[in-house]
Design a protein around this motif. Structure first.
Motif, PDB file in Angstrom:
ATOM      1  N   TRP A 294       0.841  -1.190   0.000  1.00 37.08           N
ATOM      2  CA  TRP A 294       0.000   0.000   0.000  1.00 37.08           C
ATOM      3  C   TRP A 294       0.888   1.257   0.000  1.00 37.08           C
TER       4      TRP A 294
ATOM      5  N   GLU B 233      -9.716   3.724   1.862  1.00 34.80           N
ATOM      6  CA  GLU B 233      -9.028   3.170   0.698  1.00 34.80           C
ATOM      7  C   GLU B 233      -8.972   4.163  -0.463  1.00 34.80           C
TER       8      GLU B 233
ATOM      9  N   ARG C 231      -6.544  -3.147   8.301  1.00 30.24           N
ATOM     10  CA  ARG C 231      -6.704  -1.737   8.677  1.00 30.24           C
ATOM     11  C   ARG C 231      -6.678  -1.588  10.188  1.00 30.24           C
TER      12      ARG C 231
ATOM     13  N   ARG D 274      -3.289   3.187  -2.782  1.00 27.07           N
ATOM     14  CA  ARG D 274      -3.409   2.175  -3.830  1.00 27.07           C
ATOM     15  C   ARG D 274      -2.296   1.143  -3.665  1.00 27.07           C
TER      16      ARG D 274
END
Length: 898
Positions: A456, A525, A555, A529
């Motif tokens: 991420w 989100e 998360r 990305r």
């Protein structure tokens, strides 16, 4: 022990210095201080001449010696008469007056004699301006003129270069050429022709500059004994060549314009000037001026000053002699070392600061000890980036410098830092590689990541990663410069550099934009990305300390809990708002609320809450997800510290109606169930059966507090008289007519009502003007309850704004400014001169120019009527009026900046 004290004593001493001093110029500071003048302000020369002559004449008039007592009158005073002749009977009326200078109008003239002719020209008195003849005992047509009766030995002619410009409302300078001769024959202008009236030019005062508000004075003065001309430009005194007056560059304008007129040709013995301000002529006589012997007590002061001046000259000569001797020694030293300064190939050498070498070569200041600390890197060696400000010198010369001047540390052939060179090469390679890596990462980001192999990365970090990497590399370059300061011991403040670093660290680094407050992966989100493993490895080369989040990373659990709680609170707020709106329909809509002006017949008591509570509750009902719920009714804001009500029944129907809200009894019961009420306030009507409604009595619970009510009213009046930067409106009356609000009914609508209607018509989320949506998050401005109490107690209401109509202009004013200052603002806004303005407010004429706006009853949002008189056609008359308003002092000439 004599020291000058009075103005005349200082003037005596100044004349004595001018005559016998050995100085090149005389400093008149003592004389200026005795006059009480501010040397930071430049006064008008003509006005100073008048005031100083008057002061000198008044001072000398108290002397016993008649020659001293009348010296000013004998030297500078002349006489002329205002002569009025009746056209009917020919009777002459003469008024004799003294003068010390002649003020000549130069507008429309090219020669000095033309200006004098206009000064003496005949004026016709006709029509409304007719003259009352004592012989005819009636008003008659007449003529009036000035006749010169006698002239002084020294004739002072003042050229009126500064006139009032009606278009701008300010003074302006006339930069027109005026011709004047060195010999002036005044006999044609005299009433009696049998005297000697030939004058020779003695002095010219120049005002250099294009503006009436700034400029510089230069004086040209003729020596009566030798006939030589001198130019006085502050402390620069210059003798003119060939005993001739030479105006030179004084005639050049500081700001030449395109429409600049050419200088007219001048014959022999004549001059043309666009800047001549005062002309001084002396009566031509065959006798030469004699040198007056200076009194002994003054000569002693002059000789004492001459001794000080000679001592100063001797000191300067000795210092110059010592400086020359030091220079010779230094020259020999430099001459000897300069040949051996370069280091030969293969010989040992040292690095010395170029700045220190330059100071060593400078003979004016002795060099300080050598300080090479500013060139060191963090490893204590010579930084490679500092080579350009160093000089390689031979070891022999370096030994001499350190032995003679001291300092250090010495930087020899082994001083260059290898570690810094290697680091610089690494940074340069990364900089060159950055562009290629940027293309590679861009292509890798186009590939869709499958499975859990990715990482991420914040979208904001991806957009700016190349810029962040470049800044990071540049910071590493600059670390050495931040850790070291300037040359020769002037080290940079380390605290400042540390503070700058802390500020930079507070900014988000790469990939920190997806870190939540708990240090884990954020739940949104939309802000991140997934990138491939290859792209992440490339990015890690530049950001090795960046936070790393694999694709399968969960998360933040704490953020998930907070998110669920937020959703539950929003649902609860929506339900609460819906229930309260249904229960308090009348409170939500103004049209269903009771009004004190027309008391409803179905009840004898009404309850009161603050309007602040109503507005805050409405905001919550309209936007329950974005506004906090209202839990209490704060009626303490409507009460004084003693618990009494601050408003009367009459004021609540008028000016204070915007601070309160009336509640029906049935609705009050529901309010007490829904909210915590600190104080119950109600109005009770008492009326006999069958009596007239107007005879009803109204009481309040709690009762009115008279003392606090009176204090509130006093505070309101004081606030209305002590405002700053408030808006008032000036309405220009045309043909004695004013556009009234009655002619435009829409202007009578309260602005708050209009805003309420617009607000109700907006969709949810756009009704609150304090609400703005930015970056996907809702923000609202908090309104504190205490600020509302302060505002309410000040008592200045702004619920209805004044709407400008045609012919009105808004001005910003303060209560302590005078009416005259307001008139000047109006002059700039409406192009109406102050003396043409007739101002009134609420039928009251405003005429006292010295009174303040607060004392005249001008409050914020006031409307002042302006009626303009017909313009004055005579510019000279207008100029007189403006001078009269300033008490005889020409406007704009009081202070000049150089």
């Amino acid at each position: 022990d004599y020291e000058p004290q009075t103005i005349c004593e200082h003037l005596q001493y100044l004349f004595a210095l001018l005559q016998n001093s050995k100085r090149r110029y005389i400093d008149p500071s003592g004389f200026v201080k005795a006059l009480g003048l501010d040397t930071g302000q430049q006064q008008d020369a003509q006005e100073f001449s008048k005031l100083f002559m008057s002061l000198l004449e008044d001072t000398l008039s108290k002397q016993k010696n008649p020659d001293v007592r009348n010296i000013v009158q004998k030297q500078f005073c002349g006489e002329y008469a205002y002569v009025t002749v009746c056209n009917q009977c020919g009777r002459e009326s003469k008024l004799v007056s003294k003068f010390y200078e002649l003020e000549l109008n130069i507008q429309g003239h090219k020669q000095l004699t033309d200006c004098i002719t206009e000064f003496l020209k005949e004026e016709k008195l006709e029509g409304d301006n007719r003259y009352f003849c004592e012989t005819c005992q009636s008003k008659q047509n007449a003529t009036r003129k000035i006749r010169l009766l006698s002239l002084p030995c020294t004739l002072n002619l003042q050229l009126m270069r500064f006139v009032f410009d009606r278009q701008t409302g300010h003074k302006k300078k006339l930069n027109t050429y005026i011709g004047f001769s060195e010999l002036l024959d005044m006999e044609p202008f005299m009433e009696q022709k049998n005297g000697v009236y030939v004058y020779e030019l003695s002095a010219v005062l120049i005002h250099r500059g294009v503006s009436a508000y700034s400029g510089h004075y230069i004086a040209h003065v003729k020596d009566p004994q030798t006939g030589e001309w001198y130019k006085f430009n502050d402390e620069d005194i210059e003798k003119m060549e060939g005993k001739k007056l030479q105006l030179g560059i004084e005639e050049d304008l500081a700001e030449p314009s395109k429409s600049q007129t050419r200088k007219p040709k001048c014959g022999k013995g004549t001059h043309c000037s666009r800047n001549a301000y005062m002309l001084v002529y002396r009566l031509q006589t065959r006798e030469k001026s004699l040198t007056v012997k200076v009194p002994a007590f003054l000569q002693e002061l002059v000789e004492r000053d001459n001794c000080k001046f000679e001592e100063w000259c001797n000191e300067m000569a000795e210092m110059r002699k010592q400086s020359v001797a030091r220079g010779k020694i230094k020259h020999e030293e430099v001459k000897e070392l300069y040949k051996r300064l370069p280091a030969e190939a293969g010989s040992p050498y040292d690095f010395i600061s170029l700045e220190w070498l330059q100071k060593w070569l400078d003979e004016s200041t002795p060099p300080k000890p050598i300080d090479n600390t500013a060139c060191l890197c963090s490893h204590g060696k010579l930084h490679p980036d500092k080579i350009s400000i160093m000089k390689r010198i031979s070891e022999y010369v370096a030994d001499f410098f350190y032995r003679r001047y001291g300092g250090g540390p010495r930087l020899n052939v082994k001083a260059l830092c290898k570690d810094c060179v290697v680091e610089r090469c690494r940074i340069l390679r990364l900089k060159n590689q950055l562009n290629e890596d940027y293309k590679t990462v861009t292509n890798l980001l186009k590939i869709t990541v499958k499975g859990n192999d990715g990482f991420w990365v914040g979208k904001a970090s991806l957009r700016s990663w190349r810029q962040l990497a470049l800044e990071q590399l540049n910071e590493q370059d600059e670390d050495a410069e931040h850790s070291n300061g300037k040359m020769n011991g002037n080290a940079q403040n380390k605290d400042e550099s540390n503070e700058e670093k802390r500020e930079e660290e507070e900014e988000l680094n790469f990939n920190e934009d997806i870190v939540c407050p708990h240090g884990d992966l954020c739940i949104s989100e939309n802000e991140r990305r997934v990138v491939s493993k290859e792209a992440w490895e490339k990015l890690k080369q530049y950001f090795p300390k960046a936070p790393e989040f694999p694709n399968n990373k969960e998360r933040c659990s704490q953020c998930k809990i907070l998110e669920r709680e937020g959703e539950e609170n929003e649902a609860l707020h929506k339900m609460m708002a819906s229930e309260q709106k249904t229960s308090l329909q009348n409170l939500f809509h103004d049209k269903c609320r009771p009004c004190l002006g027309s008391w409803p017949q179905e009840t004898d008591e009404l309850y009161i809450v603050s309007q602040f509570f109503v507005e805050e509750w409405r905001k919550f009902v309209r936007r329950p997800t974005r506004c906090s719920p209202v839990s209490s009714v704060g009626n303490s804001a409507l009460l004084c510290p003693h618990g009494g009500l601050m408003f009367t029944y009459a004021s609540m129907t008028k000016e204070d109606s915007k601070l309160i809200a009336l509640i029906w009894p049935s609705e009050w019961e529901r309010i007490q169930k829904l909210f915590v009420v600190d104080h119950v306030i109600k109005i009770i009507r008492a009326q006999a059966a069958g009596a007239d409604p107007e005879s009803a009595l109204y009481t309040s619970e709690p009762q009115l507090c008279p003392e606090c009510r009176e204090g509130l009213l006093c505070q309101q009046q004081r606030d209305l008289r002590e405002y700053t930067q408030a808006t008032i409106y000036i309405h220009k009356v045309v043909d004695n007519k004013k556009v009234m609000k009655d002619a435009a009914p829409e202007l009578n609508v309260s602005s708050s009502e209009a805003e309420e209607e617009r607000e109700e018509n907006k969709p949810e989320g756009e009704q609150d003007p304090d609400f703005n949506q930015a970056n996907g998050g809702a923000k609202r401005q908090k309104i504190s309850h205490q600020s509302y109490i302060t505002y309410q107690k000040q008592g200045i209401r702004r619920s209805t704004r004044h709407r400008k109509v045609r012919g009105e202009k808004a001005l910003l004013v303060s209560a302590n400014q005078t009416l005259k200052e307001l008139k000047i603002q109006i002059m700039h806004a409406f192009s109406v001169a102050p003396f043409d303005q007739n101002l009134s407010i609420d039928g009251k004429i405003l005429s006292d120019d010295t009174a303040t706006l607060g004392s005249l009853g001008v409050i914020p949002e006031s409307v002042i009527l302006l009626k303009a008189d017909e313009p004055i056609a005579d510019y000279a008359a207008m100029d007189d009026v403006m001078q009269g308003e300033e008490g005889g002092r020409p406007e704009g000439l009081g202070v000049w900046g150089r």
